[in-house]
Design an enzyme around this catalytic site. Sequence first.
Site, PDB file in Angstrom:
ATOM      1  N   GLU A   1       0.848  -1.191   0.000  1.00 53.21           N
ATOM      2  CA  GLU A   1       0.000   0.000   0.000  1.00 53.21           C
ATOM      3  C   GLU A   1       0.875   1.229   0.000  1.00 53.21           C
ATOM      4  OE1 GLU A   1      -3.616   2.066   2.606  1.00 53.21           O
ATOM      5  OE2 GLU A   1      -2.768   0.116   3.190  1.00 53.21           O
ATOM      6  N   GLY A   2       0.490   2.233  -0.792  1.00 53.96           N
ATOM      7  CA  GLY A   2       1.166   3.520  -0.831  1.00 53.96           C
ATOM      8  C   GLY A   2       0.170   4.645  -0.767  1.00 53.96           C
ATOM      9  N   GLY A   3       0.665   5.866  -0.924  1.00 49.36           N
ATOM     10  CA  GLY A   3      -0.214   7.020  -0.840  1.00 49.36           C
ATOM     11  C   GLY A   3      -1.146   7.137  -2.021  1.00 49.36           C
ATOM     12  N   MET A   4      -0.804   6.503  -3.141  1.00 50.34           N
ATOM     13  CA  MET A   4      -1.594   6.638  -4.356  1.00 50.34           C
ATOM     14  C   MET A   4      -2.542   5.471  -4.596  1.00 50.34           C
ATOM     15  SD  MET A   4      -0.331   9.447  -4.938  1.00 50.34           S
ATOM     16  CE  MET A   4      -1.576   9.670  -6.169  1.00 50.34           C
ATOM     17  N   ALA A   5      -2.147   4.265  -4.181  1.00 58.14           N
ATOM     18  CA  ALA A   5      -2.949   3.087  -4.517  1.00 58.14           C
ATOM     19  C   ALA A   5      -2.592   1.933  -3.592  1.00 58.14           C
ATOM     20  CB  ALA A   5      -2.710   2.698  -5.975  1.00 58.14           C
TER      21      ALA A   5
ATOM     22  N   VAL B   1      -2.047  -2.311  -3.855  1.00 59.62           N
ATOM     23  CA  VAL B   1      -1.791  -3.384  -4.817  1.00 59.62           C
ATOM     24  C   VAL B   1      -2.235  -4.703  -4.199  1.00 59.62           C
ATOM     25  CG1 VAL B   1      -0.066  -4.568  -6.213  1.00 59.62           C
ATOM     26  CG2 VAL B   1       0.144  -2.114  -5.804  1.00 59.62           C
TER      27      VAL B   1
ATOM     28  N   LYS C   1      -3.566  -2.983  -9.191  1.00 61.33           N
ATOM     29  CA  LYS C   1      -3.367  -1.734  -8.461  1.00 61.33           C
ATOM     30  C   LYS C   1      -4.695  -0.980  -8.469  1.00 61.33           C
ATOM     31  CE  LYS C   1       0.292   0.728  -9.266  1.00 61.33           C
ATOM     32  NZ  LYS C   1       1.235   1.646  -9.949  1.00 61.33           N
TER      33      LYS C   1
ATOM     34  N   ASP D   1      10.282   8.952 -10.678  1.00 59.45           N
ATOM     35  CA  ASP D   1      10.249   8.431  -9.295  1.00 59.45           C
ATOM     36  C   ASP D   1      11.076   7.152  -9.187  1.00 59.45           C
ATOM     37  OD1 ASP D   1       9.560   8.529  -6.629  1.00 59.45           O
ATOM     38  OD2 ASP D   1       7.683   7.435  -6.885  1.00 59.45           O
TER      39      ASP D   1
END
Length: 499
Positions: free
Chosen positions: A18-22, A24, A39, A133
């Site tokens: 898990e990240g700030g955008m999505a 998985v 994602k 990135d």
Amino acid sequence: MEGKQLGGRYEILHPLGEGGMAVVYKAKDHLLNRHVAIKVMNQKLHEGEPAIQRFIREAQTAGKFSHPNIVNVFDIGNENDLYYMVMELIEGPTLGKLIEERGPLPAKEAISIMMQICDGLAHAHKHEIIHRDIKPHNIMCTANGTYKITDFGISRLLSAATQYTKTGTVMGSVHYFSPEQACGQELNYSSDLYSLGIVLYELVTGDVPFDADQSVAIALKHLQEPVPDPRDKNQALPAALCDIIYKALEKKPEDRYQSAEELKQALQKALFAPAHALETPEENQCPTQTETAVTVETARSKPRKFFRFALLGTIPLVLILGFVFFNVSGEKAPKKQQTAQTDLPADTQPGDKQLQSTKPMTPSTEQAHHEDKNADKQEKDDNQLVPEPEREKTPSEEPSKEEPGSEEPDNGNPPPAQEPSPVTYIVIVDQFSDQANADNCVQSLKSKGIEASYYETSGDAGTVYVVSAGEFNDEQAANARAEDVRNAGYPNAKVSKKE
């Protein structure tokens, strides 16, 4: 989300990260009967239409790629305002996890990884895509040792303002910012190469070069501070790799490598340099300013040292020659004087003979008399070149008795030994029963800068496809190539003598 089905074919199994955008997830594609990664976009970002468009554009961009060092994107969809992207499933660790577990990696392994990432970036840049990135957590490792870039365009979802204030992904990204990215300037491909230089620095030292408590302070270091010497954290860093790091991390884009291919060529040159260039750092470290000055002074002092040692070597030589000369002269003079007194020639005057006969001879004189006569006789015989009497021959002079009638060489030396035939060593990577698997293995090795090919052979089990990574006349070179293959993810690689 577990158990939910998307698009009528993708069953969500469990989250992978898990990240700030999505987020998985691992999912099952029931239509093609395979596992995939999905994602799912964070629903909090749905409020901004540009964010959705960028998510879709990212999927469309990544979907254009077909490269072994880029994660493939298979599909994109939207179900009940849930935007998702279907990707290739890679269950291996990220490069960031690998660094956390192992710390600094050996130079050869780090170079091999970087060359693969360069291949992936070069493919993206050819499609006019800047990743923006690049960091270890966006690089995945497969089970066979192939490294793949993922998350293309994620940083585009963040505005310049939030990049310095948002936590999590932002803190992880700011450590890999290029100077122009840190100050909001227009980016080009060299920005990705700068970020890749930071990754290389972290691979060989275990740490990033710039760090601070606040993101703004880290960004300022990218802009203003020189790159810390990586040898302070890894004294075994070879000079060739040290130079590559410094060039990749130049502040001005025009001073860096201008393409991923150029960076890969520099890495490849360092990888296939002589063994000592990567394994004996004491002799190949990047010279400091003090070391350079010492080297120059040493070079200047060489002529003076030469004359000093020449003079010191000449004096003993003169003394030795003088000692030998005077000792030889001193030995010959008494001998002649003594011979004149004790062994007169036949035409000597009668008075001299009477004088000689009336002089008593002591035992020592008589012994010297005989020794001088013998010496003169030997000298006379030598001068007349009287042939020596036949003497007993030594075993080395006797003719060989192994083969009657064989003739010896004129110089009496034994015949030279025959040189052994050169041996060829072949690096065997692995064997496959399926030709497609052998071809995949060859392509994987070539993508990592290792030349490879395969050939067919027959056995009890039928046709076998053998993948090789080169033939060598030197066993040490063959072993080095086998080690490179094992580091590339093929642990069964071995060296065999070619029949």
